[in-house]
Design a protein around this motif. Structure first.
Motif, mmCIF file in Angstrom:
data_model
loop_
_atom_site.group_PDB
_atom_site.id
_atom_site.type_symbol
_atom_site.label_atom_id
_atom_site.label_comp_id
_atom_site.label_asym_id
_atom_site.label_seq_id
_atom_site.Cartn_x
_atom_site.Cartn_y
_atom_site.Cartn_z
ATOM 1 N N UNK A 48 0.823 -1.224 0.000
ATOM 2 C CA UNK A 48 0.000 0.000 0.000
ATOM 3 C C UNK A 48 0.852 1.267 0.000
ATOM 4 N N UNK A 49 2.016 1.241 0.651
ATOM 5 C CA UNK A 49 2.855 2.470 0.716
ATOM 6 C C UNK A 49 3.766 2.624 -0.491
ATOM 7 N N UNK A 50 4.071 1.509 -1.218
ATOM 8 C CA UNK A 50 5.041 1.603 -2.327
ATOM 9 C C UNK A 50 4.571 0.965 -3.634
ATOM 10 N N UNK A 51 3.644 0.006 -3.555
ATOM 11 C CA UNK A 51 3.217 -0.722 -4.765
ATOM 12 C C UNK A 51 4.130 -1.892 -5.103
ATOM 13 N N UNK A 52 5.129 -2.150 -4.263
ATOM 14 C CA UNK A 52 6.103 -3.219 -4.578
ATOM 15 C C UNK A 52 5.636 -4.552 -3.983
ATOM 16 N N UNK A 169 12.637 -1.366 -0.419
ATOM 17 C CA UNK A 169 12.367 -0.532 -1.603
ATOM 18 C C UNK A 169 13.152 -0.906 -2.855
ATOM 19 N N UNK A 170 14.361 -1.455 -2.669
ATOM 20 C CA UNK A 170 15.280 -1.525 -3.802
ATOM 21 C C UNK A 170 15.473 -2.941 -4.333
ATOM 22 N N UNK A 171 15.936 -3.016 -5.598
ATOM 23 C CA UNK A 171 16.214 -4.306 -6.220
ATOM 24 C C UNK A 171 17.396 -4.188 -7.164
ATOM 25 N N UNK A 267 8.061 4.249 -6.583
ATOM 26 C CA UNK A 267 6.922 4.099 -5.678
ATOM 27 C C UNK A 267 5.655 4.396 -6.487
ATOM 28 N N UNK A 268 4.680 3.529 -6.450
ATOM 29 C CA UNK A 268 3.455 3.705 -7.246
ATOM 30 C C UNK A 268 2.735 5.004 -6.864
ATOM 31 N N UNK A 288 6.135 -1.174 -13.676
ATOM 32 C CA UNK A 288 6.590 -2.522 -13.302
ATOM 33 C C UNK A 288 7.247 -2.532 -11.913
ATOM 34 N N UNK A 289 7.033 -1.442 -11.152
ATOM 35 C CA UNK A 289 7.635 -1.344 -9.811
ATOM 36 C C UNK A 289 7.172 -2.491 -8.912
ATOM 37 N N UNK A 290 5.981 -3.025 -9.176
ATOM 38 C CA UNK A 290 5.454 -4.136 -8.377
ATOM 39 C C UNK A 290 6.383 -5.355 -8.440
#
Ligand code: UT7
Length: 337
Positions: A48-52, A169-171, A267-268, A288-290
């Motif tokens: 909900x906070x980032x979309x990831x 958050x990161x990848x 972040x979405x 594609x952040x998810x």
């Protein structure tokens, strides 16, 4: 006809465009539920906070230049070029193999691209737009014909896996593009900006001349990425909205002329806020952040690759890329595909 106009007729202005794309995404998938076992977080909070939902993490034997070289090989195949045809390699990264030499030189050796000049740039999440704009100048001036630009990050090695405010958050990932003269389409306009007064908002504090590596820097975790998330969020929305308007103005276009928008994938909620402010229908926006989280310099180029492969960007379409990152730096460009 003057001598100058004779030369101009003989050498019409070159237009740079992208003639090949490639990506490399490490196989290992780290899901939100995996993270629930590592830090005090929840799948619900992250989504909900980032979309990831998940992100890729490099194998422990892989280094940044491996990810970059794999993406580059795919881009060269796509462009139908031999490795000897590459005249310049630019790598955009904030997670290099080593502080020096440049990761691009290590990539050159791995590829065997012996005819290429090499340098790296540090433009964080805007790395791909910055290096694309640099490559455009080299190609359109006639200095180089085939420029390989690579956006790559192995941020999992720069993350404090105990810090829930950043580790979710990161990848890791890489994308590469071959920039060369094109006869149709190409880069229509680009815009770059920076505000160094906000350099502390997103920073890796140690490992440079300010805080050389020491027991203290290691104990205090100063070699890890630190971010003031809320301030970064607000600045991201403000500057990416502005950079979108600016590049449209430079291109002489409006949002109606744009077929696909590729925003930086951090972040979405940032993407949604920009879409609302700019007034672009959300179905034109690629997300594609998810699946990958924030891959910094690799995000925009991996998203562009996927948008093309999924048919969201077709020949003749106008694509708008916009990104923002540590520096603070930002950039935008419009490409006719
Ligand atoms: O690539 C360019 C650079 N990066 C970005 O663009 C990222 C920009 N920033 C963001 O995307 C957002 O600011 C974040 C996703 C980093 C944070 O979202 P937020 O809505 O700004 O949350 P917050 O930092 O205001 O934190 C809200 C709460 C805090 O708890 P309290 O103080 O309200 O009790 C945090 O401690 O959420 C807490 N929190 C978490 N809770 C569960 C922070 N991280 C987590 C977490 N899981 N992973």
């Amino acid at each position: 006809m003057t001598a100058k106009s004779k030369i101009a007729k003989k050498n019409p202005k070159k237009v740079a465009g992208i003639i090949g794309l490639g990506i490399y995404l490490p196989k290992k998938v780290l899901t939100n539920s995996d993270l629930e076992k590592m830090v005090d977080t929840s799948d619900e909070w992250i989504r909900t906070r980032t979309g990831i939902s998940e992100r890729r993490i490099a194998d422990e034997k892989e280094v940044t230049s491996d990810l970059a070289a794999n993406a580059a090989r795919m881009a060269l195949r796509d462009a139908k070029l031999e490795v000897e045809d590459v005249e310049l390699i630019i790598v955009a990264t904030i997670s290099p193999d080593v502080p020096f030499p440049a990761t691009s030189c290590i990539v050159q050796a791995k590829l065997g691209a012996k005819n290429a000049a090499c340098f790296d740039i540090n433009a964080a999440c805007s790395g791909f737009i910055h290096e694309l704009t640099i490559a455009q100048q080299f190609v359109e001036s006639g200095m180089y014909k085939n420029v390989l630009v690579i956006g790559v990050e192995l941020l999992s090695r720069f993350i404090d896996w105990k810090d829930r405010s950043t580790c979710v958050l990161f990848g890791d990932g890489a994308g590469a593009a071959v920039v060369a003269p094109v006869t149709t389409g190409g880069i229509i306009a680009s815009y770059l900006g920076a505000d160094g007064t906000k350099s502390g908002l997103l920073i890796c504090p140690a490992g440079g001349s300010l805080h050389p590596a020491s027991h203290k820097t290691v104990t205090e975790g100063l070699h890890f990425l630190k971010m003031q998330g809320n301030d970064v969020f607000k600045n991201a929305v403000r500057v990416m909205t502005g950079a979108t308007a600016k590049v449209l103005q430079k291109a002489g276009l409006t949002t109606k002329d744009i077929d696909c928008v590729i925003p930086h994938q951090a972040n979405i909620r940032i993407i949604e806020a920009i879409v609302e402010r700019v007034g672009i229908p959300s179905e034109k926006v690629f997300v594609n952040v998810d699946r990958y989280g924030n891959m910094s310099a690799a995000s925009a180029i991996v998203a562009l690759y996927e948008a093309v492969k999924e048919g969201r960007v077709k020949k003749g379409d106008k694509v708008l890329l916009v990104a923002f990152g540590s520096g603070l730096v930002w950039g935008s460009c419009v490409i006719e595909w």
